[in-house]
Design a protein around this motif. Sequence first.
Motif, PDB file in Angstrom:
ATOM      1  N   ARG A 134       3.176  -4.949  16.266  1.00 25.78           N
ATOM      2  CA  ARG A 134       3.047  -5.775  15.059  1.00 25.78           C
ATOM      3  C   ARG A 134       1.757  -5.445  14.310  1.00 25.78           C
ATOM      4  NH1 ARG A 134       5.163  -9.883  18.474  1.00 25.78           N
ATOM      5  NH2 ARG A 134       3.030 -10.569  18.963  1.00 25.78           N
ATOM      6  N   ARG A 135       0.666  -5.238  15.055  1.00 26.65           N
ATOM      7  CA  ARG A 135      -0.614  -4.942  14.421  1.00 26.65           C
ATOM      8  C   ARG A 135      -0.571  -3.571  13.738  1.00 26.65           C
ATOM      9  NH1 ARG A 135      -5.335  -5.219  18.496  1.00 26.65           N
ATOM     10  NH2 ARG A 135      -4.227  -7.168  18.982  1.00 26.65           N
ATOM     11  N   ALA A 136       0.074  -2.602  14.377  1.00 27.36           N
ATOM     12  CA  ALA A 136       0.168  -1.259  13.796  1.00 27.36           C
ATOM     13  C   ALA A 136       0.956  -1.279  12.494  1.00 27.36           C
ATOM     14  CB  ALA A 136       0.817  -0.305  14.791  1.00 27.36           C
ATOM     15  N   GLY A 137       2.130  -1.884  12.518  1.00 21.53           N
ATOM     16  CA  GLY A 137       2.972  -1.903  11.331  1.00 21.53           C
ATOM     17  C   GLY A 137       2.440  -2.803  10.241  1.00 21.53           C
ATOM     18  N   GLY A 138       1.840  -3.919  10.605  1.00 17.86           N
ATOM     19  CA  GLY A 138       1.384  -4.878   9.609  1.00 17.86           C
ATOM     20  C   GLY A 138       0.226  -4.394   8.772  1.00 17.86           C
ATOM     21  N   ASN A 139      -0.583  -3.496   9.300  1.00 16.97           N
ATOM     22  CA  ASN A 139      -1.782  -3.042   8.597  1.00 16.97           C
ATOM     23  C   ASN A 139      -1.612  -1.690   7.915  1.00 16.97           C
ATOM     24  OD1 ASN A 139      -4.016  -4.548   8.230  1.00 16.97           O
ATOM     25  ND2 ASN A 139      -5.056  -3.956  10.107  1.00 16.97           N
ATOM     26  N   ALA A 140      -0.472  -1.035   8.126  1.00 16.14           N
ATOM     27  CA  ALA A 140      -0.331   0.355   7.693  1.00 16.14           C
ATOM     28  C   ALA A 140      -0.479   0.517   6.188  1.00 16.14           C
ATOM     29  CB  ALA A 140       1.018   0.913   8.158  1.00 16.14           C
ATOM     30  N   GLY A 141       0.107  -0.402   5.417  1.00 13.40           N
ATOM     31  CA  GLY A 141       0.045  -0.265   3.971  1.00 13.40           C
ATOM     32  C   GLY A 141      -1.378  -0.300   3.437  1.00 13.40           C
ATOM     33  N   ASN A 142      -2.194  -1.219   3.955  1.00  8.78           N
ATOM     34  CA  ASN A 142      -3.584  -1.329   3.503  1.00  8.78           C
ATOM     35  C   ASN A 142      -4.434  -0.159   3.983  1.00  8.78           C
ATOM     36  OD1 ASN A 142      -3.170  -3.748   2.162  1.00  8.78           O
ATOM     37  ND2 ASN A 142      -3.572  -4.972   3.990  1.00  8.78           N
ATOM     38  N   ARG A 143      -4.166   0.307   5.198  1.00 12.94           N
ATOM     39  CA  ARG A 143      -5.013   1.355   5.765  1.00 12.94           C
ATOM     40  C   ARG A 143      -4.653   2.734   5.250  1.00 12.94           C
ATOM     41  NH1 ARG A 143      -5.465   1.463  11.947  1.00 12.94           N
ATOM     42  NH2 ARG A 143      -7.372   2.571  11.431  1.00 12.94           N
ATOM     43  N   PHE A 144      -3.360   2.985   4.999  1.00 19.42           N
ATOM     44  CA  PHE A 144      -2.928   4.343   4.700  1.00 19.42           C
ATOM     45  C   PHE A 144      -2.254   4.491   3.341  1.00 19.42           C
ATOM     46  CE2 PHE A 144      -2.448   3.888   9.444  1.00 19.42           C
ATOM     47  CZ  PHE A 144      -3.652   4.511   9.746  1.00 19.42           C
ATOM     48  N   GLY A 145      -2.279   3.477   2.494  1.00 19.08           N
ATOM     49  CA  GLY A 145      -1.684   3.585   1.167  1.00 19.08           C
ATOM     50  C   GLY A 145      -2.584   4.353   0.211  1.00 19.08           C
ATOM     51  N   TRP A 146      -1.994   5.068  -0.730  1.00 20.88           N
ATOM     52  CA  TRP A 146      -2.769   5.855  -1.685  1.00 20.88           C
ATOM     53  C   TRP A 146      -3.639   5.012  -2.604  1.00 20.88           C
ATOM     54  CZ3 TRP A 146      -4.478  10.467  -1.508  1.00 20.88           C
ATOM     55  CH2 TRP A 146      -3.771  11.474  -0.850  1.00 20.88           C
ATOM     56  N   PRO A 147      -3.148   3.870  -3.136  1.00 22.23           N
ATOM     57  CA  PRO A 147      -4.024   3.079  -4.008  1.00 22.23           C
ATOM     58  C   PRO A 147      -5.328   2.673  -3.325  1.00 22.23           C
ATOM     59  CG  PRO A 147      -1.754   2.345  -4.237  1.00 22.23           C
ATOM     60  CD  PRO A 147      -1.773   3.309  -3.091  1.00 22.23           C
ATOM     61  N   ALA A 148      -5.248   2.333  -2.032  1.00 26.85           N
ATOM     62  CA  ALA A 148      -6.462   1.959  -1.309  1.00 26.85           C
ATOM     63  C   ALA A 148      -7.406   3.148  -1.170  1.00 26.85           C
ATOM     64  CB  ALA A 148      -6.099   1.409   0.072  1.00 26.85           C
ATOM     65  N   ALA A 149      -6.845   4.337  -0.931  1.00 24.31           N
ATOM     66  CA  ALA A 149      -7.678   5.534  -0.774  1.00 24.31           C
ATOM     67  C   ALA A 149      -8.406   5.862  -2.073  1.00 24.31           C
ATOM     68  CB  ALA A 149      -6.812   6.718  -0.334  1.00 24.31           C
ATOM     69  N   VAL A 150      -7.665   5.902  -3.192  1.00 24.67           N
ATOM     70  CA  VAL A 150      -8.285   6.225  -4.480  1.00 24.67           C
ATOM     71  C   VAL A 150      -9.323   5.174  -4.857  1.00 24.67           C
ATOM     72  CG1 VAL A 150      -7.852   6.492  -6.953  1.00 24.67           C
ATOM     73  CG2 VAL A 150      -6.301   7.545  -5.295  1.00 24.67           C
ATOM     74  N   GLY A 151      -8.974   3.897  -4.681  1.00 29.46           N
ATOM     75  CA  GLY A 151      -9.899   2.832  -5.033  1.00 29.46           C
ATOM     76  C   GLY A 151     -11.188   2.893  -4.256  1.00 29.46           C
ATOM     77  N   ALA A 152     -11.093   3.136  -2.938  1.00 27.20           N
ATOM     78  CA  ALA A 152     -12.288   3.171  -2.100  1.00 27.20           C
ATOM     79  C   ALA A 152     -13.200   4.337  -2.465  1.00 27.20           C
ATOM     80  CB  ALA A 152     -11.887   3.258  -0.627  1.00 27.20           C
ATOM     81  N   VAL A 153     -12.616   5.511  -2.678  1.00 25.42           N
ATOM     82  CA  VAL A 153     -13.420   6.703  -2.945  1.00 25.42           C
ATOM     83  C   VAL A 153     -14.104   6.611  -4.304  1.00 25.42           C
ATOM     84  CG1 VAL A 153     -13.279   9.188  -3.411  1.00 25.42           C
ATOM     85  CG2 VAL A 153     -12.141   8.219  -1.398  1.00 25.42           C
ATOM     86  N   TYR A 154     -13.367   6.221  -5.325  1.00 24.39           N
ATOM     87  CA  TYR A 154     -13.956   6.200  -6.668  1.00 24.39           C
ATOM     88  C   TYR A 154     -14.907   5.022  -6.857  1.00 24.39           C
ATOM     89  CZ  TYR A 154     -11.659  10.371  -8.175  1.00 24.39           C
ATOM     90  OH  TYR A 154     -11.317  11.692  -8.305  1.00 24.39           O
ATOM     91  N   ALA A 155     -14.671   3.938  -6.151  1.00 23.41           N
ATOM     92  CA  ALA A 155     -15.638   2.838  -6.193  1.00 23.41           C
ATOM     93  C   ALA A 155     -16.945   3.260  -5.532  1.00 23.41           C
ATOM     94  CB  ALA A 155     -15.065   1.610  -5.489  1.00 23.41           C
ATOM     95  N   ALA A 156     -16.849   4.001  -4.411  1.00 19.14           N
ATOM     96  CA  ALA A 156     -18.060   4.469  -3.738  1.00 19.14           C
ATOM     97  C   ALA A 156     -18.860   5.416  -4.625  1.00 19.14           C
ATOM     98  CB  ALA A 156     -17.690   5.166  -2.425  1.00 19.14           C
ATOM     99  N   ALA A 157     -18.146   6.151  -5.489  1.00 20.06           N
ATOM    100  CA  ALA A 157     -18.831   7.068  -6.398  1.00 20.06           C
ATOM    101  C   ALA A 157     -19.341   6.358  -7.648  1.00 20.06           C
ATOM    102  CB  ALA A 157     -17.890   8.200  -6.801  1.00 20.06           C
ATOM    103  N   GLY A 158     -19.048   5.053  -7.767  1.00 18.15           N
ATOM    104  CA  GLY A 158     -19.486   4.308  -8.936  1.00 18.15           C
ATOM    105  C   GLY A 158     -18.712   4.670 -10.182  1.00 18.15           C
TER     106      GLY A 158
END
Length: 421
Positions: free
Chosen positions: A383-407
Amino acid sequence: MRVLLSAYACAPGRGSEPGLGWGWATALIEAGHETHVLTRKRWRTEIERAMAGGPPPRLHVHYYDLPSWLDAGFRRLGGPGKRLRYCLWQVAVKGRVRSLLSATRFDAAQHVTFAQFWSPCALTEAARLGVPFIWGPVGGGEIEPAAFWPGLGMKAALWEAARWLLHRASPWLPWARATAAACRVAVAATPETAERLARLGARRVIVRSQVALEADRLAMLASLGETVPKAVPARLIYLGDLLPHKGARLALEAVAGLSGDWRLDIVGDGPDRGWLESRAARLGIAGRILFHGRLPQEEAWRLMAAGRVLLLPALHDSGGFAVAEAMAAGLPPVCLALGGPGAMAGEGGIAVPARKPAEAVRGLTQALRSLIEEPARWQALSRRAGGNAGNRFGWPAAVGAVYAAAGLTMEQAGGTAEDGP
């Protein structure tokens, strides 16, 4: 924003590095950014086939490659030749980068695919001309403990020793230090690589898995996890290339210590297959091991979804698409506490200590035994693996995190995608 994306490998409908390059390109477009992709001619046919109905809005693809005679020479060298070709491409393509930068005003430049902390990077040219430069996700900082080298065979052990020497020398590589100094943010795929980037002098380092999955793939995997019945006896799944450092040898030693009713499905192929088949026979477990070879993607996913656990004890790996896919399908991964897979398994899986081979095998066996014999523990991790997959491995989260870190955000960009050069 208008983004220049350097993606040495970039192709739709593929996994690993080519899929990662195409994933970043399409994810940036979906985030609203005009994206110019610089990649090899090697991928042109596949990209143009995908764009046969018209290119996605705001996507521009630029191709560059080394002379064919030089490319053929690198292919004859095998694995080392691929790395040399990559490094030379990064140097040779700088002229094309300068041409693109002089013709178009970019708000950001990002380097992805095959990004290693020790290799040269063409996008330092962007930083030199004042364009914010994002380096990564970057990998390559993972080193397996030397205690494992003797079990890899002579050739693989020598290769690991060479990697260790390269790591020791990396702080003195001028091109690596220049890239670290030029980037606004360095995105490390693993904690081990983050340490290397900091030592090279990168001013800002964040850790973000290089693995990301499209929304439709996440949904398909979640659906398979819910609808495909779990096989009996309990099936353990290995999904990856059969290379010494990928850990299939350790997987065999670990399952040999299990009792009860189980089966190991090995999906993948490679030079280690013959050795693995012989070793399974010597361990007396050949009847419980099924070598499938390479399977079509959807067939591999369906087989995985019928399994109980993904067993992937890689000794060093920056990424781990199989780990993300397994977790999306609700399969707890069992990995070593090394590199990308170990970090990814922190939620919804088990990462076992790996200082010595005997310790690693013992930990893997215990983890597998618990997930086979304790249904409540398996269900909780699933349940923990499947429930978190979208937030951990989704593309919107990846792009948002990287570009926010770059300001960098759409509002902060110096120009917009609609502006002219």
